[in-house]
Scaffold this active site. Structure first.
Site, PDB file in Angstrom:
ATOM      1  N   SER A 199       1.896   1.685  -8.865  1.00 34.44           N
ATOM      2  CA  SER A 199       1.383   2.594  -7.880  1.00 34.44           C
ATOM      3  C   SER A 199      -0.061   3.024  -8.085  1.00 34.44           C
ATOM      4  O   SER A 199      -0.679   3.546  -7.157  1.00 34.44           O
ATOM      5  CB  SER A 199       2.266   3.848  -7.859  1.00 34.44           C
ATOM      6  OG  SER A 199       2.203   4.531  -9.099  1.00 34.44           O
TER       7      SER A 199
ATOM      8  N   LYS B 227      -6.357   9.205 -10.906  1.00 37.12           N
ATOM      9  CA  LYS B 227      -5.283   9.009  -9.930  1.00 37.12           C
ATOM     10  C   LYS B 227      -4.953  10.336  -9.248  1.00 37.12           C
ATOM     11  O   LYS B 227      -4.979  11.399  -9.878  1.00 37.12           O
ATOM     12  CB  LYS B 227      -4.051   8.461 -10.660  1.00 37.12           C
ATOM     13  CG  LYS B 227      -2.914   8.024  -9.748  1.00 37.12           C
ATOM     14  CD  LYS B 227      -1.798   7.364 -10.562  1.00 37.12           C
ATOM     15  CE  LYS B 227      -0.631   6.907  -9.700  1.00 37.12           C
ATOM     16  NZ  LYS B 227       0.432   6.242 -10.463  1.00 37.12           N
TER      17      LYS B 227
ATOM     18  N   SER C  73       3.425   1.310 -13.402  1.00 36.35           N
ATOM     19  CA  SER C  73       2.339   1.619 -12.461  1.00 36.35           C
ATOM     20  C   SER C  73       0.931   1.593 -13.025  1.00 36.35           C
ATOM     21  O   SER C  73      -0.024   1.680 -12.267  1.00 36.35           O
ATOM     22  CB  SER C  73       2.567   2.995 -11.836  1.00 36.35           C
ATOM     23  OG  SER C  73       3.462   2.871 -10.769  1.00 36.35           O
TER      24      SER C  73
HETATM   25  N1  GLN Z   1       6.877   0.016  -9.181  1.00 38.82           N
HETATM   26  C1  GLN Z   1       7.694   0.954  -9.868  1.00 38.82           C
HETATM   27  C2  GLN Z   1       8.432   1.817  -8.868  1.00 38.82           C
HETATM   28  O1  GLN Z   1       8.274   1.580  -7.730  1.00 38.82           O
HETATM   29  C3  GLN Z   1       6.892   1.772 -10.821  1.00 38.82           C
HETATM   30  C4  GLN Z   1       6.334   3.031 -10.311  1.00 38.82           C
HETATM   31  C5  GLN Z   1       5.575   3.805 -11.323  1.00 38.82           C
HETATM   32  O2  GLN Z   1       5.416   3.383 -12.464  1.00 38.82           O
HETATM   33  N2  GLN Z   1       5.131   4.977 -10.921  1.00 38.82           N
HETATM   34  O3  GLN Z   1       9.166   2.687  -9.218  1.00 38.82           O
END
Ligand code: GLN
Length: 488
Positions: A154, A79, A178
């Site tokens: 994400s 990532k 994420s």
């Molecule tokens: N979807 C969640 C958010 O928008 C999780 C994001 C993440 O785990 N980085 O915060």
């Protein structure tokens, strides 16, 4: 021998490499070819590394010299918020478009030492804020199973890369889901380890009390192989814990497990009755529970009285931490710089030009909940409820070993479906944020599927265990009966 990427797991690839059926260079080349073929459409990668074959050559050397570990020569995607020395690390933001990492993240150093091959850096929501990879400054990642749908987020690029056989495994980061949610959307396995299990040194901080790095893989066994390499105490991250912290038997013994006894599974039914949950998701979940019951597992209904506050608490604590962590991007120290009329305007212009709207929204929210007068009403209160939620889980773990819920309330949604409505997007995180708030480990394993417009979309089962008990996630996760894709 011809390399069939669709059938490979880390274990199988390792066996082939050791037997000399193919070399690490050949294996890496096969993945690079697949990326060339597919990634024009999927857009899982922001960059494919030109030196992947060099790393593969070094891996072949290690194999020849009898120094190979399980990950030697295994092609992995990373990532874009995890630092690899000398490579761009942009967190999919314009802010860091040309930012080259000056050091390796601890996880990268560990993987490199094993001879893993980094294929490239994967797309994500900007600074990991989002649930669909639509917040990337460099375009959306498409779901390999249905390119009209999102891959989740994400870490959408990492999930899509593994699902489309453009990497054998990948790393992501998980602050509120994420890793697990994109794994669920793409039909792969995704693990968020116990908070502190894996060093955060070298991952760009989003919510520092919530962030963990974890693996994406095609099987539960492969996720375990990756965790075994990346975990461990690290002097560079004071929150890390070693194996000994949880291996003293405390917290696991109360239920009398061990001696071959099956894990007791807890299900918080009261939290699974809302109409926001897709019917097919609940059906797949219920079928999984029934199949565990048939295998002789005891299923217990549990109560987590404060769990319904999790999402609210997360969307106070996370932006508060985001607003602090994003302060370093000021046009002076890192990344993009725009000139204004004076020093202070430089700062405003740089941040306005560098950040996308979701990042700005969270900085504003976070600054608000931390501001004097609101700090007690929001931030402090959220922290108190966070503690209550954690206590609920610890209480439940006195009588069960793992807790199961769906990973996400819906299968992969359409690109653009939720972009206009941040609240709808935030609701996607309803089942995942609790593991981050409590620090508990949780895994998403494909458990079923549903047909949407003629396409079979995967559904994920989320399993949560006690702090430090990833072993139960693996042993129970390996038993998930999966009607989607290959063996898990
Ligand atoms: N979807 C969640 C958010 O928008 C999780 C994001 C993440 O785990 N980085 O915060």
């Amino acid at each position: 021998m011809p390399i069939k990427l669709g059938e490979l797991t880390i274990k199988k690839a390792h066996d082939h490499l050791m037997k000399g059926d193919f070399t690490a260079v050949e294996l890496t080349r096969a993945y690079l070819d697949e990326i060339k073929k597919k990634d024009g459409e999927i857009h899982a990668y922001l960059e494919v590394f030109g030196d992947a074959l060099d790393a593969a050559k070094r891996a072949d050397q290690m194999i020849e010299e009898g120094r190979a570990g399980l990950l030697t020569g295994i092609p992995i995607a990373i990532k874009d918020n995890i630092l690899i020395k000398g490579k761009i690390a942009s967190a999919a933001s314009k802010m860091l478009e040309d930012h080259h990492a000056t050091y390796d993240a601890t996880v990268i150093a560990k993987l490199a030492q094993q001879g893993a091959v980094f294929l490239g850096r994967t797309n994500m929501d900007e600074f990991a804020m989002g649930g669909s990879t639509e917040n990337s400054a460099y375009g959306v990642t498409k779901n390999p199973l249905d390119p009209t749908r999102v891959a989740g987020g994400s870490s959408g690029g990492s999930a899509a890369a593994v699902a489309a056989n453009m990497a054998l495994a990948a790393l992501g980061s998980d602050t509120g889901g994420s890793i697990r949610q994109p794994a669920s959307f793409c039909g792969v396995v995704g693990l968020k380890p116990t908070y502190g299990r894996v060093s955060r040194y070298g991952v760009m901080a989003m919510g520092s009390s919530l962030d963990q790095i974890g693996p994406f893989a095609k099987t539960v066994g492969d996720a375990k192989i990756l965790l075994d390499v990346i975990k461990g105490k690290d002097a560079k991250d004071g929150t890390t814990i070693g194996d000994e912290t949880y291996n003293d038997g405390k917290g696991r013994s109360e239920n009398g497990r061990g001696g071959g006894k099956k894990a007791v599974i807890g299900v918080p039914r009261h939290f699974l009755s809302g109409d926001g949950i897709d019917k097919a998701v609940m059906e797949a979940f219920d079928e999984s529970i029934v199949s565990f019951e048939k295998k002789g597992y005891e299923i217990k209904e549990i109560k987590l009285p404060n769990i319904s506050y999790s999402l609210l608490v997360y969307y106070i604590i996370m932006p508060a931490e985001v607003s602090a962590n994003m302060a370093r991007f000021d046009g002076m120290r890192f990344g993009l710089r725009k000139e204004g009329e004076n020093g202070i305007r430089d700062y405003f212009e740089s941040r306005r030009a560098g950040f996308g709207s979701e990042v700005i929204r969270r900085i504003l929210l976070g600054t608000y909940v931390l501001s004097s007068g609101y700090y007690d009403a929001y931030y402090n209160r959220a922290n108190a409820v966070r503690k209550m939620i954690t206590d609920d889980f610890l209480g439940a773990f006195k009588s069960v070993d793992v807790i199961m819920t769906p990973t996400a309330p819906s299968p992969a949604f359409r690109i653009g479906e939720k972009t206009a409505d941040p609240m709808a997007m935030y609701l996607e995180d309803i089942f995942t944020v609790t593991a981050n708030l409590t620090g508990l480990p949780a895994i998403s394993v494909p458990c079923g599927s549903t047909m949407r417009d003629g396409v079979e979309l995967p559904i994920g089962l989320q399993i949560t265990a006690r702090h430090g008990d990833e072993e139960s996630l693996f042993s129970v996760g390996e038993e998930v009966r999966c009607s989607f894709g290959e063996e898990v």
